[in-house]
Design a protein around this motif. Structure first.
Motif, PDB file in Angstrom:
ATOM      1  N   LYS A 127       0.820  -1.211   0.000  1.00 46.19           N
ATOM      2  CA  LYS A 127       0.000   0.000   0.000  1.00 46.19           C
ATOM      3  C   LYS A 127       0.862   1.273   0.000  1.00 46.19           C
ATOM      4  O   LYS A 127       2.021   1.246   0.412  1.00 46.19           O
ATOM      5  CB  LYS A 127      -0.964  -0.010   1.182  1.00 46.19           C
ATOM      6  CG  LYS A 127      -1.998  -1.131   1.079  1.00 46.19           C
ATOM      7  CD  LYS A 127      -3.026  -1.094   2.183  1.00 46.19           C
ATOM      8  CE  LYS A 127      -4.060  -2.204   1.965  1.00 46.19           C
ATOM      9  NZ  LYS A 127      -5.094  -2.227   3.012  1.00 46.19           N
ATOM     10  N   LYS A 139      -1.382  11.912  -7.168  1.00 43.09           N
ATOM     11  CA  LYS A 139      -2.386  10.862  -6.961  1.00 43.09           C
ATOM     12  C   LYS A 139      -2.471   9.953  -8.186  1.00 43.09           C
ATOM     13  O   LYS A 139      -2.491   8.722  -8.067  1.00 43.09           O
ATOM     14  CB  LYS A 139      -3.739  11.491  -6.647  1.00 43.09           C
ATOM     15  CG  LYS A 139      -4.833  10.496  -6.275  1.00 43.09           C
ATOM     16  CD  LYS A 139      -6.040  11.224  -5.690  1.00 43.09           C
ATOM     17  CE  LYS A 139      -7.158  10.258  -5.321  1.00 43.09           C
ATOM     18  NZ  LYS A 139      -7.920   9.795  -6.500  1.00 43.09           N
ATOM     19  N   TYR A 140      -2.516  10.573  -9.366  1.00 45.70           N
ATOM     20  CA  TYR A 140      -2.579   9.771 -10.589  1.00 45.70           C
ATOM     21  C   TYR A 140      -1.342   8.873 -10.711  1.00 45.70           C
ATOM     22  O   TYR A 140      -1.443   7.719 -11.129  1.00 45.70           O
ATOM     23  CB  TYR A 140      -2.672  10.662 -11.829  1.00 45.70           C
ATOM     24  CG  TYR A 140      -3.808  11.664 -11.819  1.00 45.70           C
ATOM     25  CD1 TYR A 140      -4.981  11.436 -11.092  1.00 45.70           C
ATOM     26  CD2 TYR A 140      -3.713  12.854 -12.527  1.00 45.70           C
ATOM     27  CE1 TYR A 140      -6.019  12.367 -11.085  1.00 45.70           C
ATOM     28  CE2 TYR A 140      -4.744  13.788 -12.526  1.00 45.70           C
ATOM     29  CZ  TYR A 140      -5.888  13.540 -11.794  1.00 45.70           C
ATOM     30  OH  TYR A 140      -6.896  14.476 -11.789  1.00 45.70           O
ATOM     31  N   GLU A 143      -1.456   5.967  -8.141  1.00 45.17           N
ATOM     32  CA  GLU A 143      -2.502   5.015  -8.543  1.00 45.17           C
ATOM     33  C   GLU A 143      -2.028   4.159  -9.719  1.00 45.17           C
ATOM     34  O   GLU A 143      -2.254   2.938  -9.745  1.00 45.17           O
ATOM     35  CB  GLU A 143      -3.785   5.765  -8.932  1.00 45.17           C
ATOM     36  CG  GLU A 143      -4.564   6.315  -7.752  1.00 45.17           C
ATOM     37  CD  GLU A 143      -5.750   7.168  -8.176  1.00 45.17           C
ATOM     38  OE1 GLU A 143      -6.649   7.367  -7.331  1.00 45.17           O
ATOM     39  OE2 GLU A 143      -5.781   7.646  -9.331  1.00 45.17           O
ATOM     40  N   SER A 144      -1.347   4.793 -10.663  1.00 41.26           N
ATOM     41  CA  SER A 144      -0.875   4.034 -11.827  1.00 41.26           C
ATOM     42  C   SER A 144       0.223   3.047 -11.446  1.00 41.26           C
ATOM     43  O   SER A 144       0.326   1.964 -12.033  1.00 41.26           O
ATOM     44  CB  SER A 144      -0.393   4.975 -12.929  1.00 41.26           C
ATOM     45  OG  SER A 144       0.826   5.606 -12.587  1.00 41.26           O
ATOM     46  N   ARG A 147      -1.578   0.022 -10.050  1.00 43.77           N
ATOM     47  CA  ARG A 147      -2.133  -0.779 -11.144  1.00 43.77           C
ATOM     48  C   ARG A 147      -1.040  -1.518 -11.900  1.00 43.77           C
ATOM     49  O   ARG A 147      -1.200  -2.691 -12.268  1.00 43.77           O
ATOM     50  CB  ARG A 147      -2.925   0.119 -12.114  1.00 43.77           C
ATOM     51  CG  ARG A 147      -4.204   0.698 -11.532  1.00 43.77           C
ATOM     52  CD  ARG A 147      -5.083   1.294 -12.628  1.00 43.77           C
ATOM     53  NE  ARG A 147      -4.433   2.380 -13.347  1.00 43.77           N
ATOM     54  CZ  ARG A 147      -4.477   3.662 -12.983  1.00 43.77           C
ATOM     55  NH1 ARG A 147      -5.141   4.022 -11.883  1.00 43.77           N
ATOM     56  NH2 ARG A 147      -3.877   4.593 -13.703  1.00 43.77           N
ATOM     57  N   ASP A 152      -5.223  -3.160  -6.858  1.00 43.18           N
ATOM     58  CA  ASP A 152      -6.357  -2.272  -7.014  1.00 43.18           C
ATOM     59  C   ASP A 152      -5.957  -0.873  -6.548  1.00 43.18           C
ATOM     60  O   ASP A 152      -5.500  -0.696  -5.420  1.00 43.18           O
ATOM     61  CB  ASP A 152      -7.545  -2.796  -6.198  1.00 43.18           C
ATOM     62  CG  ASP A 152      -8.781  -1.939  -6.380  1.00 43.18           C
ATOM     63  OD1 ASP A 152      -8.834  -0.848  -5.765  1.00 43.18           O
ATOM     64  OD2 ASP A 152      -9.689  -2.347  -7.118  1.00 43.18           O
ATOM     65  N   ASP A 153      -6.149   0.138  -7.402  1.00 43.91           N
ATOM     66  CA  ASP A 153      -5.627   1.468  -7.074  1.00 43.91           C
ATOM     67  C   ASP A 153      -6.439   2.172  -6.000  1.00 43.91           C
ATOM     68  O   ASP A 153      -5.983   3.182  -5.448  1.00 43.91           O
ATOM     69  CB  ASP A 153      -5.491   2.350  -8.319  1.00 43.91           C
ATOM     70  CG  ASP A 153      -6.807   2.537  -9.068  1.00 43.91           C
ATOM     71  OD1 ASP A 153      -7.874   2.278  -8.475  1.00 43.91           O
ATOM     72  OD2 ASP A 153      -6.770   2.948 -10.236  1.00 43.91           O
ATOM     73  N   LYS A 154      -7.622   1.708  -5.696  1.00 42.79           N
ATOM     74  CA  LYS A 154      -8.395   2.309  -4.604  1.00 42.79           C
ATOM     75  C   LYS A 154      -8.093   1.592  -3.283  1.00 42.79           C
ATOM     76  O   LYS A 154      -7.869   2.226  -2.255  1.00 42.79           O
ATOM     77  CB  LYS A 154      -9.903   2.237  -4.904  1.00 42.79           C
ATOM     78  CG  LYS A 154     -10.315   3.024  -6.147  1.00 42.79           C
ATOM     79  CD  LYS A 154     -10.059   4.529  -5.984  1.00 42.79           C
ATOM     80  CE  LYS A 154     -10.507   5.316  -7.196  1.00 42.79           C
ATOM     81  NZ  LYS A 154      -9.536   5.309  -8.301  1.00 42.79           N
ATOM     82  N   LEU A 157      -4.457   2.384  -1.994  1.00 44.95           N
ATOM     83  CA  LEU A 157      -4.095   3.767  -1.672  1.00 44.95           C
ATOM     84  C   LEU A 157      -4.723   4.158  -0.339  1.00 44.95           C
ATOM     85  O   LEU A 157      -5.934   4.041  -0.158  1.00 44.95           O
ATOM     86  CB  LEU A 157      -4.592   4.699  -2.776  1.00 44.95           C
ATOM     87  CG  LEU A 157      -4.008   6.107  -2.794  1.00 44.95           C
ATOM     88  CD1 LEU A 157      -2.511   6.079  -3.036  1.00 44.95           C
ATOM     89  CD2 LEU A 157      -4.693   6.949  -3.865  1.00 44.95           C
TER      90      LEU A 157
END
Length: 422
Positions: A127, A139-140, A143-144, A147, A152-154, A157
């Motif tokens: 995480k 954030k982007y 998240e990438s 992935r 899972d990016d949600k 994070l």
């Protein structure tokens, strides 16, 4: 400094007594259609151009014209080692050792390159913690990365959030997150100065906390480099990245910087993306040798550097070298405190400053929240000759930059705001 006073005379007196006031003359100040200087308080988005920048870039254009490829070795500032001309000055700006700093690529690209090395997820520890209102690009990017590694990016994070009804983040909440999830967290990646609130985080405290739980720790210092004393080496952070077009005045989209702590300097086993510019300088042009990484932050380079961008950075860093980050930081604190004083003197219950009032917990940015305001208020300020920055839903960000902003800039901005609010 305290004991501020209202009135233009006080602002004029402060400017007259300011030992750094003459540096304003070294910058191009934008003007309106009537040729009047605008009040430019947007250095947190794009710093103003030093007047010397054109000469620095022209030098490289002339050497390119006159020397062609020979400029790599025979230019006035030879291109092959050009990035090295920036290292010492940049290391002073961010509080690091020269071996820990390199100027290369752009900000988010550098963040990805750092995460290749310092985000090392496992099935149980994968995480990433960022602040809930991080700059969107950060954030982007994280998240990438989640992935990319198959997570899972949600779910992967974890957001460090402000409490209900508050804007500023509390360290005890980060401690709670790590106490609960620490053994699942691979990376803590925080913006050193939050772009929205202007909160300057205690980098050393966050690093100690992350390391205590076995996490790697990195910072995006886009709003910190050239603004506050980052002291990156002493923070103990594993890495940091920043841009140079805000407080470092290097021009739109110019190159970024990277910090890698010296404890990683000679670790050749660290996973990284590589290119020929991270290869041993002595054998780089032998072409057929096996990869031999350069020690220190230089070992994360990939490509030969874009000289014209670096020339603009050099123009600005030479000014920083002359002034010194400590003097700039002191003027920044004085200017920002004066700005805060004048805003409070307005006595407007519609105005709230969401930036910390502790001078050590902010840079030169003040984020002004105006009740029931929309972008129309910002547009009126712009029409009145104030260049600031609107952030949805209701915040005007203003940065009194110590290199080129004056006390009179602050005085006139607040007067214009007062008239608009009437």
């Amino acid at each position: 400094m305290s004991n501020y006073k209202t009135g233009l005379d006080f602002a004029k007196k402060q400017d007259a007594n300011d030992p750094l006031s003459s540096y304003r003359e070294q910058f191009h100040i934008p003007k309106d259609k009537h040729n009047n200087e605008l009040i430019y308080l947007c250095g947190n988005s794009l710093g103003l151009q030093p007047k010397s920048t054109k000469n620095y870039i022209n030098q490289e254009l002339e050497d390119w014209a006159n020397l062609g490829v020979e400029g790599h070795t025979h230019a006035k500032n030879p291109w092959l080692p050009y990035h090295e001309f920036l290292t010492t000055s940049m290391s002073k700006v961010v509080g690091a050792k020269p071996i820990e700093v390199v100027v290369m690529n752009t900000l988010t690209a550098n963040l990805h390159f750092m995460m290749v090395s310092f985000y090392k997820p496992t099935t149980t520890r994968y995480k990433i913690i960022i602040e809930a209102d991080a700059f969107p690009s950060d954030k982007y990017a994280v998240e990438s990365q989640l992935r990319h590694h198959g997570y899972d990016d949600k779910e992967g994070l974890i957001l460090w959030k402000a409490r209900e009804g508050e804007e500023l983040l509390r360290y005890e909440d980060l401690e709670t997150i790590l106490d609960k999830h620490g053994d699942e967290v691979a990376l803590v990646m925080i913006g050193g100065v939050n772009y929205y609130t202007g909160q300057f985080f205690d980098l050393k405290r966050i690093t100690k906390l992350g390391h205590k739980h076995g996490c790697m720790v990195g910072f995006d210092c886009a709003h910190g480099a050239g603004n506050v004393e980052l002291n990156l080496h002493d923070s103990g952070a594993d890495f940091a990245v920043w841009c140079t077009y805000k407080y470092l005045n290097s021009g739109p989209g110019s190159l970024g910087g990277c910090f890698v702590h010296e404890r990683h300097a000679h670790n050749k086993t660290l996973n990284r993306f590589t290119g020929w510019w991270s290869h041993n300088k002595e054998t780089r042009f032998k072409m057929r040798d096996e990869f031999d990484v350069i020690p220190g932050a230089e070992g994360w380079q990939l490509s030969n550097p874009p000289i014209l961008s670096m020339a603009a950075i050099k123009a600005s860093l030479d000014i920083f070298e002359e002034v010194g980050i400590k003097k700039l930081n002191q003027k920044s604190k004085d200017l920002t405190a004066y700005f805060e004083f004048l805003l409070k003197e307005l006595g407007q219950d519609t105005i709230r400053i969401i930036t910390p009032n502790n001078p050590d917990a902010r840079g030169c940015q003040l984020s002004i929240q105006v009740k029931n305001a929309d972008r129309a208020l910002h547009d009126k300020l712009t029409e009145a000759g104030v260049i600031s920055d609107w952030r949805e839903p209701d915040v005007i960000r203003c940065a009194p930059v110590p290199l080129y902003n004056s006390y009179q800039d602050i005085y006139h901005m607040v007067e214009k705001l007062k008239n608009i609010l009437k």
